[in-house]
Every structure is written in C-alpha cells, then in structure tokens.
Motif scaffolding. Structure first.
Motif, PDB file in Angstrom:
ATOM      1  N   UNK A 126      50.835  34.213  27.726  1.00  0.00           N
ATOM      2  CA  UNK A 126      50.051  35.017  28.656  1.00  0.00           C
ATOM      3  C   UNK A 126      48.954  34.212  29.313  1.00  0.00           C
ATOM      4  N   UNK A 127      48.303  33.361  28.530  1.00  0.00           N
ATOM      5  CA  UNK A 127      47.268  32.506  29.077  1.00  0.00           C
ATOM      6  C   UNK A 127      47.855  31.511  30.073  1.00  0.00           C
ATOM      7  N   UNK A 128      49.043  31.030  29.780  1.00  0.00           N
ATOM      8  CA  UNK A 128      49.689  30.077  30.683  1.00  0.00           C
ATOM      9  C   UNK A 128      50.012  30.731  32.031  1.00  0.00           C
ATOM     10  N   UNK A 129      50.399  32.000  32.001  1.00  0.00           N
ATOM     11  CA  UNK A 129      50.710  32.702  33.250  1.00  0.00           C
ATOM     12  C   UNK A 129      49.468  32.890  34.119  1.00  0.00           C
ATOM     13  N   UNK A 130      48.293  32.933  33.468  1.00  0.00           N
ATOM     14  CA  UNK A 130      47.058  33.114  34.224  1.00  0.00           C
ATOM     15  C   UNK A 130      46.731  31.925  35.100  1.00  0.00           C
ATOM     16  N   UNK A 131      47.392  30.800  34.884  1.00  0.00           N
ATOM     17  CA  UNK A 131      47.123  29.621  35.691  1.00  0.00           C
ATOM     18  C   UNK A 131      47.711  29.759  37.093  1.00  0.00           C
ATOM     19  N   UNK A 132      48.615  30.688  37.281  1.00  0.00           N
ATOM     20  CA  UNK A 132      49.150  30.973  38.616  1.00  0.00           C
ATOM     21  C   UNK A 132      48.312  32.044  39.271  1.00  0.00           C
ATOM     22  N   UNK A 133      47.867  31.776  40.493  1.00  0.00           N
ATOM     23  CA  UNK A 133      46.950  32.673  41.186  1.00  0.00           C
ATOM     24  C   UNK A 133      47.611  33.994  41.531  1.00  0.00           C
ATOM     25  N   UNK A 134      46.984  35.079  41.092  1.00  0.00           N
ATOM     26  CA  UNK A 134      47.381  36.438  41.450  1.00  0.00           C
ATOM     27  C   UNK A 134      46.134  37.163  41.925  1.00  0.00           C
ATOM     28  N   UNK A 135      46.062  37.524  43.210  1.00  0.00           N
ATOM     29  CA  UNK A 135      44.829  38.102  43.752  1.00  0.00           C
ATOM     30  C   UNK A 135      44.303  39.294  42.969  1.00  0.00           C
ATOM     31  N   UNK A 136      45.203  40.215  42.558  1.00  0.00           N
ATOM     32  CA  UNK A 136      44.739  41.424  41.871  1.00  0.00           C
ATOM     33  C   UNK A 136      44.253  41.134  40.456  1.00  0.00           C
ATOM     34  N   UNK A 137      44.532  39.937  39.944  1.00  0.00           N
ATOM     35  CA  UNK A 137      44.088  39.553  38.605  1.00  0.00           C
ATOM     36  C   UNK A 137      42.828  38.696  38.666  1.00  0.00           C
TER      37      UNK A 137
END
Length: 299
Positions: A238-249
């Motif tokens: 989950x932390x690794x996925x946060x490295x990809x930019x998602x505006x709503x996140x």
C-alpha cells in the motif's frame, strides 16, 4: 516519499520534499532558531512546499502525457518497495508532530534577545560570601520532600568585574545551620559584567529550558515508540502504491500539511491573527497525523 518513478524530476522533487521537511523538523527540535523569526525551519519548510509543488506538477505532466499519447504503453510498476520509505514516513510523522507541538512554546523575540544579552554579560550561578545577616534566620523543619533548612535575608558581597558590591538578597536558603557572616557561602544568580541585572536566588530566565529537558526525558521515548508503531503498522504494498501520484489522494494530504505550516506562521514570525499568535499553533500539530490518516485510508 511519494514519487511516480517515471522521471528523474518526480524522484528529485519527492525526495527534496522529504529531506527539506526533515531538515525543518530537525532544526525546530534542535532550536537552531531559538526565537522568532524562526528563519532556518521556515526556509526549509518553504523549500519543502516548493518541492511538493514541483512533484505534483511533474507527476501530473507525466500522467497526462501518457493519457494524451495513444501509442504510449500502459504504466507498469516494476520497482520493488523501498524499505526505507516506511521508516521515513512513520518516524517522520511522529517527529513532525512533536516539532509542531514544541513550536507552541517558542519564547518571544524580546525574551530571547534578553537571554542572549545575559549570556554576554556572564549571567549564571555563582557562590558568594555572606557579609552580614539582614534579618533573623527562619527555621523550616524536615518534610517528606525536603531536609531541614534555614531561610534568611542576607547581605552578600558580589564580585562584579568593576569591583565588589554589597547587595541584600531576600529569602536565601541555607542547610542545617544558620548562615555565619564571613564563613558561609551561598549560591545566587547574577551577571558579573552588568551590576544592573538583579541578584536572585533562583534563575528566573531559564524556566523554558527546564520544560524542554523534562519533555525530552519523559516525552522523547514515547515519540520513538509511536514512530516504531506507525512503521510496523504500514503495509509495504500500500505504501508503495502511494508513490504514484493520485490527485484525490495526495492533494488533500499535502493541503493538510500546508495548513499546518500556515498555522505555525504567527508564532514563527511573531504576529497576531485576531489578537492571537499562539492559538493557531495549538492546532498545527494535528496536521501530520491527519495527513497520515488520510493517506492510510486511501492506500
């Protein structure tokens, strides 16, 4: 901390944000700027905001570029999770929260400048001789938290740089026996280079450092424990996925952190908002845990 991994720009901006933010927290905890303006922490916090903005722009351009180009291959994450990232985020939240909380107790610039002036004139604790008694010794019996002692008004010989002066000091404590002129020495605070500074029994100018020492002794271990718990609770994928930019996140999380920085400005720059300079900072320490909670729920 949160880079898309597609370009050097996002990598540099992301880690620039992390390192400058960590520098701001470190400078705050180390009291690099002990009173307003808090130049070093503010400069590094501002750099962190600029790096965060650059990361958002670079990440958005990278993502929108792939969307506009029909020949572009779908994005595939090929990197392994960064093991350091969880420690950076976990302990970063704990220490950033602590730094924001301690900023609330920043001394005023007038108090800080006076402290520096006292340091220049040698203000500190010194043992001096008793010239004569200025009153009758008052005996205090032994209690649960103290030994027996005497309190006496004393005339003391203060060895100023310009020459010794006799100064009467009220309520000086001595142990076991009443003070004897010419023999007893007591500890008082004064400035050898400035006779205008009052001679006192206790140091009335250093109470804030006593609070910081107590906080470091009793609160410091809990900061480390909280950082360890947050680190252990993080999911690597989950932390690794946060490295990809998602505006709503990411944009709401960055907005929360920016709001925390703004709330600290009245204390950091010493100006009032609606008659208050400390009250906004009382809510600033909530920004790191709130941003972390937002990311945790979206990861």
């Amino acid at each position: 901390m949160i880079t898309s991994g597609r370009s050097r720009a996002t990598w540099a901006a992301g880690w620039g944000m992390v390192l400058s933010g960590a520098g701001a927290v470190g400078c705050s905890l180390a009291q690099v700027s002990p009173y307003p303006p808090l130049t070093a922490p503010l400069a590094l916090a501002g750099l962190s905001v600029l790096c965060a903005t650059a990361w958002v722009i670079a990440s958005h351009r990278s993502t929108s570029g792939r969307h506009r180009n029909p020949q572009a291959k779908p994005y595939r994450e090929t990197r392994r999770p960064n093991r350091v990232l969880r420690y950076v985020l976990g302990f970063g939240v704990a220490f950033a929260t602590t730094a924001a909380f301690l900023t609330l107790f920043t001394e005023s610039s007038a108090y800080g400048r006076e402290g520096e002036r006292l340091e220049r004139v040698g203000y500190g604790a010194y043992k001096v001789g008793v010239v004569r008694l200025a009153g009758e010794p008052r005996y205090h019996e032994e209690g649960e938290d103290n030994d027996a002692y005497y309190t006496t008004d004393l005339t003391l010989r203060i060895p100023y740089a310009s020459g010794p002066h006799e100064v009467t000091v009220r309520d000086v404590d001595t142990r076991l026996t009443p003070p004897v002129p010419g023999r007893t020495k007591v500890e008082v605070h004064f400035a050898p280079l400035d006779p205008e500074v009052p001679v006192t029994v206790a140091d009335t100018h250093d109470d804030r450092w006593a609070f910081l020492v107590l906080f470091a002794v009793f609160g410091g271990p809990w900061v480390v424990i909280v950082g360890g718990v947050l680190t252990a609770c993080m999911d690597a994928e989950g932390l690794h996925r946060l490295r990809r930019f998602e505006p709503h996140v990411h944009l709401p999380a960055l907005g929360i952190l920016l709001a925390g920085v703004v709330l600290l400005l009245p204390v950091a720059l010493e100006f009032e908002v609606a008659g208050h300079d400390r009250l906004p900072a009382a809510f600033a320490f909530l920004a790191p845990p709130l941003a972390f909670t937002w990311l945790a729920k979206r990861s």
